[in-house]
Design a protein around this motif. Structure first.
Motif, PDB file in Angstrom:
ATOM      1  N   TRP A 115      24.986 -26.132  41.424  1.00  0.00           N
ATOM      2  CA  TRP A 115      24.398 -25.174  42.346  1.00  0.00           C
ATOM      3  C   TRP A 115      24.161 -25.854  43.681  1.00  0.00           C
ATOM      4  N   ASN A 116      24.509 -25.181  44.740  1.00  0.00           N
ATOM      5  CA  ASN A 116      24.435 -25.759  46.071  1.00  0.00           C
ATOM      6  C   ASN A 116      23.700 -24.796  46.998  1.00  0.00           C
ATOM      7  N   PRO A 117      22.544 -25.167  47.501  1.00  0.00           N
ATOM      8  CA  PRO A 117      21.792 -24.246  48.358  1.00  0.00           C
ATOM      9  C   PRO A 117      22.447 -23.992  49.706  1.00  0.00           C
ATOM     10  N   TYR A 118      23.424 -24.804  50.099  1.00  0.00           N
ATOM     11  CA  TYR A 118      24.048 -24.665  51.406  1.00  0.00           C
ATOM     12  C   TYR A 118      25.401 -23.963  51.351  1.00  0.00           C
ATOM     13  N   ALA A 119      25.874 -23.607  50.179  1.00  0.00           N
ATOM     14  CA  ALA A 119      27.211 -23.013  50.043  1.00  0.00           C
ATOM     15  C   ALA A 119      27.338 -21.717  50.831  1.00  0.00           C
ATOM     16  N   GLN A 120      26.269 -20.947  50.926  1.00  0.00           N
ATOM     17  CA  GLN A 120      26.306 -19.682  51.651  1.00  0.00           C
ATOM     18  C   GLN A 120      26.717 -19.876  53.104  1.00  0.00           C
ATOM     19  N   PHE A 121      26.389 -21.032  53.663  1.00  0.00           N
ATOM     20  CA  PHE A 121      26.693 -21.313  55.061  1.00  0.00           C
ATOM     21  C   PHE A 121      27.966 -22.134  55.222  1.00  0.00           C
ATOM     22  N   GLY A 122      28.733 -22.269  54.130  1.00  0.00           N
ATOM     23  CA  GLY A 122      29.987 -23.017  54.200  1.00  0.00           C
ATOM     24  C   GLY A 122      29.794 -24.513  54.198  1.00  0.00           C
ATOM     25  N   MET A 123      28.620 -24.956  53.783  1.00  0.00           N
ATOM     26  CA  MET A 123      28.332 -26.389  53.744  1.00  0.00           C
ATOM     27  C   MET A 123      28.247 -26.828  52.287  1.00  0.00           C
ATOM     28  N   GLY A 124      28.177 -28.103  52.080  1.00  0.00           N
ATOM     29  CA  GLY A 124      27.948 -28.610  50.744  1.00  0.00           C
ATOM     30  C   GLY A 124      29.155 -29.239  50.089  1.00  0.00           C
ATOM     31  N   SER A 125      30.177 -29.588  50.859  1.00  0.00           N
ATOM     32  CA  SER A 125      31.304 -30.311  50.280  1.00  0.00           C
ATOM     33  C   SER A 125      30.862 -31.682  49.805  1.00  0.00           C
ATOM     34  N   THR A 126      29.781 -32.196  50.396  1.00  0.00           N
ATOM     35  CA  THR A 126      29.295 -33.522  50.057  1.00  0.00           C
ATOM     36  C   THR A 126      28.072 -33.460  49.160  1.00  0.00           C
ATOM     37  N   PHE A 127      27.715 -32.301  48.675  1.00  0.00           N
ATOM     38  CA  PHE A 127      26.527 -32.114  47.852  1.00  0.00           C
ATOM     39  C   PHE A 127      26.807 -32.625  46.443  1.00  0.00           C
ATOM     40  N   GLY A 128      25.962 -33.487  45.917  1.00  0.00           N
ATOM     41  CA  GLY A 128      26.175 -34.036  44.579  1.00  0.00           C
ATOM     42  C   GLY A 128      27.154 -35.197  44.623  1.00  0.00           C
ATOM     43  N   SER A 129      27.640 -35.605  43.458  1.00  0.00           N
ATOM     44  CA  SER A 129      28.504 -36.779  43.426  1.00  0.00           C
ATOM     45  C   SER A 129      29.989 -36.428  43.408  1.00  0.00           C
TER      46      SER A 129
END
Length: 189
Positions: A148-162
């Motif tokens: 789950w990525n809280p920033y995915a809605q804004f097109g961010m989060g490619s670097t979220f997690g490992s």
């Protein structure tokens, strides 16, 4: 001399995909956030409109607030997603993937292919309609799907997690095959 990447990918922003993708969240925020905001802002709006004389006058402040939230939320989300996509770049080297993303806060990540355990291709209905797809690289720490990525809605989060998500790129099938081959080669070495 700096090493030249084997491939460079950039996400593609498609307005109709972004609007349809965020529609469930738009409805949620209109009602979940709208109701408390209406209680806060309805009184000043009502004071500007004067004393209500009809049922329409009573509900007009509420209608105005719901419309503002319903319209402003997708505008903010689409602008944020477009700005993030414009600054995101995925560079593929023989032994690693490097990601840079973000427009307010810059995130950078280097993922070594020897650490990748699985490469997955995702082409959802909206992505297929726009000729796009996403490739997810999972490490042992991430499991086999994006968390789950809280920033995915804004097109961010490619670097979220490992792990890493190369999102909304054209020719995602070719990128998937290339990355899978590089991961296999790195694991053989």
């Amino acid at each position: 001399m700096t090493e030249k990447p084997l491939a460079i990918y950039r996400p593609v922003f498609v307005l109709w995909v972004a609007l349809l993708h965020q529609l469930p969240w738009q409805l949620f925020f209109t009602f979940a956030v709208g109701v408390p905001l209406i209680d806060i802002f309805a009184k000043p709006v009502r004071s500007l409109l004067g004393k209500p004389t009809t049922l329409w006058d009573v509900f007009l402040p509420y209608i105005i607030m719901f419309c503002l939230i319903f319209i402003l939320y997708p505008i903010v989300v689409c602008i944020a997603r477009a700005m993030n996509y414009r600054t995101t770049v995925y560079r593929v080297y023989a032994d690693r993937l490097e990601i840079e993303e973000g427009f307010l806060t810059i995130h950078a990540k280097r993922l070594m292919f020897r650490d990748v355990r699985e490469v997955s291709l995702r082409r959802g209905v909206l992505q297929r309609g726009a000729g796009l797809g996403s490739v997810y690289l999972a490490t042992q720490a991430t499991g086999n799907s994006p968390s789950w990525n809280p920033y995915a809605q804004f097109g961010m989060g490619s670097t979220f997690g490992s792990g890493a998500l190369i999102r909304d790129i054209p020719e995602a099938g070719e990128a998937y095959e290339r990355l899978r081959g590089l991961m296999d080669a790195a694991r053989r070495d």
